[in-house]
Design a protein around this motif. Sequence first.
Motif, PDB file in Angstrom:
ATOM      1  N   ALA A  48       0.833  -1.208   0.000  1.00  0.00           N
ATOM      2  CA  ALA A  48       0.000   0.000   0.000  1.00  0.00           C
ATOM      3  C   ALA A  48       0.866   1.255   0.000  1.00  0.00           C
ATOM      4  O   ALA A  48       0.588   2.226  -0.714  1.00  0.00           O
ATOM      5  CB  ALA A  48      -0.925  -0.012   1.212  1.00  0.00           C
ATOM      6  N   LEU A  49       1.942   1.231   0.797  1.00  0.00           N
ATOM      7  CA  LEU A  49       2.828   2.383   0.882  1.00  0.00           C
ATOM      8  C   LEU A  49       3.626   2.564  -0.404  1.00  0.00           C
ATOM      9  O   LEU A  49       3.776   3.699  -0.893  1.00  0.00           O
ATOM     10  CB  LEU A  49       3.776   2.223   2.071  1.00  0.00           C
ATOM     11  CG  LEU A  49       4.766   3.370   2.315  1.00  0.00           C
ATOM     12  CD1 LEU A  49       4.026   4.674   2.586  1.00  0.00           C
ATOM     13  CD2 LEU A  49       5.689   3.037   3.490  1.00  0.00           C
ATOM     14  N   ASP A  50       4.138   1.486  -0.968  1.00  0.00           N
ATOM     15  CA  ASP A  50       4.923   1.572  -2.203  1.00  0.00           C
ATOM     16  C   ASP A  50       4.097   2.156  -3.345  1.00  0.00           C
ATOM     17  O   ASP A  50       4.577   2.974  -4.130  1.00  0.00           O
ATOM     18  CB  ASP A  50       5.443   0.187  -2.602  1.00  0.00           C
ATOM     19  CG  ASP A  50       6.604  -0.275  -1.722  1.00  0.00           C
ATOM     20  OD1 ASP A  50       7.166   0.574  -1.005  1.00  0.00           O
ATOM     21  OD2 ASP A  50       6.937  -1.476  -1.752  1.00  0.00           O
ATOM     22  N   THR A  51       2.836   1.722  -3.448  1.00  0.00           N
ATOM     23  CA  THR A  51       1.958   2.243  -4.496  1.00  0.00           C
ATOM     24  C   THR A  51       1.716   3.736  -4.317  1.00  0.00           C
ATOM     25  O   THR A  51       1.769   4.521  -5.276  1.00  0.00           O
ATOM     26  CB  THR A  51       0.607   1.494  -4.480  1.00  0.00           C
ATOM     27  OG1 THR A  51       0.840   0.103  -4.701  1.00  0.00           O
ATOM     28  CG2 THR A  51      -0.321   2.023  -5.568  1.00  0.00           C
ATOM     29  N   ALA A  52       1.463   4.150  -3.082  1.00  0.00           N
ATOM     30  CA  ALA A  52       1.226   5.569  -2.797  1.00  0.00           C
ATOM     31  C   ALA A  52       2.483   6.400  -3.042  1.00  0.00           C
ATOM     32  O   ALA A  52       2.421   7.506  -3.591  1.00  0.00           O
ATOM     33  CB  ALA A  52       0.754   5.729  -1.356  1.00  0.00           C
ATOM     34  N   LEU A  53       3.639   5.845  -2.647  1.00  0.00           N
ATOM     35  CA  LEU A  53       4.906   6.551  -2.842  1.00  0.00           C
ATOM     36  C   LEU A  53       5.187   6.781  -4.328  1.00  0.00           C
ATOM     37  O   LEU A  53       5.595   7.879  -4.725  1.00  0.00           O
ATOM     38  CB  LEU A  53       6.053   5.741  -2.228  1.00  0.00           C
ATOM     39  CG  LEU A  53       6.499   6.108  -0.812  1.00  0.00           C
ATOM     40  CD1 LEU A  53       7.532   5.108  -0.319  1.00  0.00           C
ATOM     41  CD2 LEU A  53       7.056   7.517  -0.761  1.00  0.00           C
ATOM     42  N   ALA A  54       4.975   5.754  -5.124  1.00  0.00           N
ATOM     43  CA  ALA A  54       5.229   5.866  -6.558  1.00  0.00           C
ATOM     44  C   ALA A  54       4.361   6.957  -7.180  1.00  0.00           C
ATOM     45  O   ALA A  54       4.821   7.736  -8.029  1.00  0.00           O
ATOM     46  CB  ALA A  54       4.957   4.522  -7.243  1.00  0.00           C
ATOM     47  N   GLN A  55       3.116   7.034  -6.739  1.00  0.00           N
ATOM     48  CA  GLN A  55       2.206   8.043  -7.269  1.00  0.00           C
ATOM     49  C   GLN A  55       2.581   9.437  -6.787  1.00  0.00           C
ATOM     50  O   GLN A  55       2.573  10.404  -7.562  1.00  0.00           O
ATOM     51  CB  GLN A  55       0.780   7.707  -6.846  1.00  0.00           C
ATOM     52  CG  GLN A  55      -0.292   8.458  -7.625  1.00  0.00           C
ATOM     53  CD  GLN A  55      -1.652   7.809  -7.437  1.00  0.00           C
ATOM     54  OE1 GLN A  55      -1.861   7.019  -6.527  1.00  0.00           O
ATOM     55  NE2 GLN A  55      -2.587   8.146  -8.308  1.00  0.00           N
ATOM     56  N   ALA A  56       2.929   9.554  -5.514  1.00  0.00           N
ATOM     57  CA  ALA A  56       3.263  10.861  -4.953  1.00  0.00           C
ATOM     58  C   ALA A  56       4.569  11.414  -5.534  1.00  0.00           C
ATOM     59  O   ALA A  56       4.689  12.620  -5.770  1.00  0.00           O
ATOM     60  CB  ALA A  56       3.365  10.762  -3.438  1.00  0.00           C
ATOM     61  N   VAL A  67       7.861  14.651  -0.222  1.00  0.00           N
ATOM     62  CA  VAL A  67       7.218  13.376   0.107  1.00  0.00           C
ATOM     63  C   VAL A  67       8.120  12.608   1.070  1.00  0.00           C
ATOM     64  O   VAL A  67       9.324  12.459   0.815  1.00  0.00           O
ATOM     65  CB  VAL A  67       6.984  12.528  -1.157  1.00  0.00           C
ATOM     66  CG1 VAL A  67       6.330  11.197  -0.797  1.00  0.00           C
ATOM     67  CG2 VAL A  67       6.127  13.293  -2.157  1.00  0.00           C
ATOM     68  N   ARG A  68       7.561  12.138   2.160  1.00  0.00           N
ATOM     69  CA  ARG A  68       8.348  11.338   3.099  1.00  0.00           C
ATOM     70  C   ARG A  68       7.454  10.312   3.781  1.00  0.00           C
ATOM     71  O   ARG A  68       6.243  10.517   3.907  1.00  0.00           O
ATOM     72  CB  ARG A  68       9.015  12.228   4.155  1.00  0.00           C
ATOM     73  CG  ARG A  68       8.067  12.834   5.169  1.00  0.00           C
ATOM     74  CD  ARG A  68       8.830  13.587   6.260  1.00  0.00           C
ATOM     75  NE  ARG A  68       7.983  13.987   7.355  1.00  0.00           N
ATOM     76  CZ  ARG A  68       7.289  15.112   7.418  1.00  0.00           C
ATOM     77  NH1 ARG A  68       7.334  15.955   6.397  1.00  0.00           N
ATOM     78  NH2 ARG A  68       6.547  15.390   8.466  1.00  0.00           N
ATOM     79  N   THR A  69       8.066   9.224   4.210  1.00  0.00           N
ATOM     80  CA  THR A  69       7.310   8.224   4.955  1.00  0.00           C
ATOM     81  C   THR A  69       7.235   8.652   6.415  1.00  0.00           C
ATOM     82  O   THR A  69       8.126   9.321   6.929  1.00  0.00           O
ATOM     83  CB  THR A  69       7.974   6.836   4.848  1.00  0.00           C
ATOM     84  OG1 THR A  69       9.331   6.929   5.296  1.00  0.00           O
ATOM     85  CG2 THR A  69       7.950   6.340   3.419  1.00  0.00           C
ATOM     86  N   GLU A  92       2.295   5.229   7.224  1.00  0.00           N
ATOM     87  CA  GLU A  92       1.948   6.625   6.986  1.00  0.00           C
ATOM     88  C   GLU A  92       2.825   7.225   5.897  1.00  0.00           C
ATOM     89  O   GLU A  92       4.021   6.935   5.790  1.00  0.00           O
ATOM     90  CB  GLU A  92       2.114   7.423   8.281  1.00  0.00           C
ATOM     91  CG  GLU A  92       1.816   8.907   8.160  1.00  0.00           C
ATOM     92  CD  GLU A  92       2.137   9.669   9.440  1.00  0.00           C
ATOM     93  OE1 GLU A  92       1.446  10.655   9.750  1.00  0.00           O
ATOM     94  OE2 GLU A  92       3.115   9.261  10.139  1.00  0.00           O
ATOM     95  N   LEU A  93       2.218   8.081   5.094  1.00  0.00           N
ATOM     96  CA  LEU A  93       2.929   8.853   4.075  1.00  0.00           C
ATOM     97  C   LEU A  93       2.566  10.311   4.286  1.00  0.00           C
ATOM     98  O   LEU A  93       1.394  10.649   4.478  1.00  0.00           O
ATOM     99  CB  LEU A  93       2.519   8.408   2.665  1.00  0.00           C
ATOM    100  CG  LEU A  93       3.148   9.179   1.492  1.00  0.00           C
ATOM    101  CD1 LEU A  93       4.646   8.882   1.413  1.00  0.00           C
ATOM    102  CD2 LEU A  93       2.473   8.794   0.179  1.00  0.00           C
TER     103      LEU A  93
END
Length: 218
Positions: A48-56, A67-69, A92-93
């Motif tokens: 879930a985090l990897d997908t959100a990170l890639a988009q952000a 953008v940071r975790t 969290e992102l």
Amino acid sequence: MQPERLQNVAQLSASGSVEVQQDLLSISMTTTRDGADAGTVQTQLKQALDTALAQARQAAMPEQMEVRTGNFSLYPRYNKDGKINGWQGSTELVLEGKDFPRITSTAGKIQTLTMGNVSFALSREQRARVEGQAQTQAIERFKAKAGEISRSFGFAGFTLREVSINANDQGQSPRPRMLAMSAKSDMNESAVPVEAGKSTVMVNVSGSVQMVAQPVRP
């Protein structure tokens, strides 16, 4: 050696304040997962985090949207007998920066995480600029008050003995118009609506002055 005997010394303080629009937005995106196996829960959170990170990261821009975790946690659940019967975790992102439309639009597009918190603050540049204005205000008021006190006691002027300058900012409550999490499916490709508040930057000048009989330049 005897300590210096202080005479004709006045202690005083003065403050200056400037109200300014908050220019830094931070949106926290979170999600939780639970299951019987810790490894499975951890993998689901990572996906879930990897997908959100890639988009952000596609919309990230220095200072405009960083953008940071954030927090990542994984802990066991216990049954009434005190034995582990499952695992629960969260991740969290954080999207933060000065470009509000870019940040809110990105948050609205992320589907693997939901919005957890919205906060506003002053950027370092904004705070430094406003602190300078408030400090000038406070110093001028300190000097004016010192002169007034000296004249009231029959002195011609004053010299500065010691001074301390302190700054802080007080944020007024922002008004984030938060959407209900149940409406997440309606947020596809839409910006998250938010509204920033204001901060009041205050600088306080305190210290002591030596009142003198002869005219001096403060």
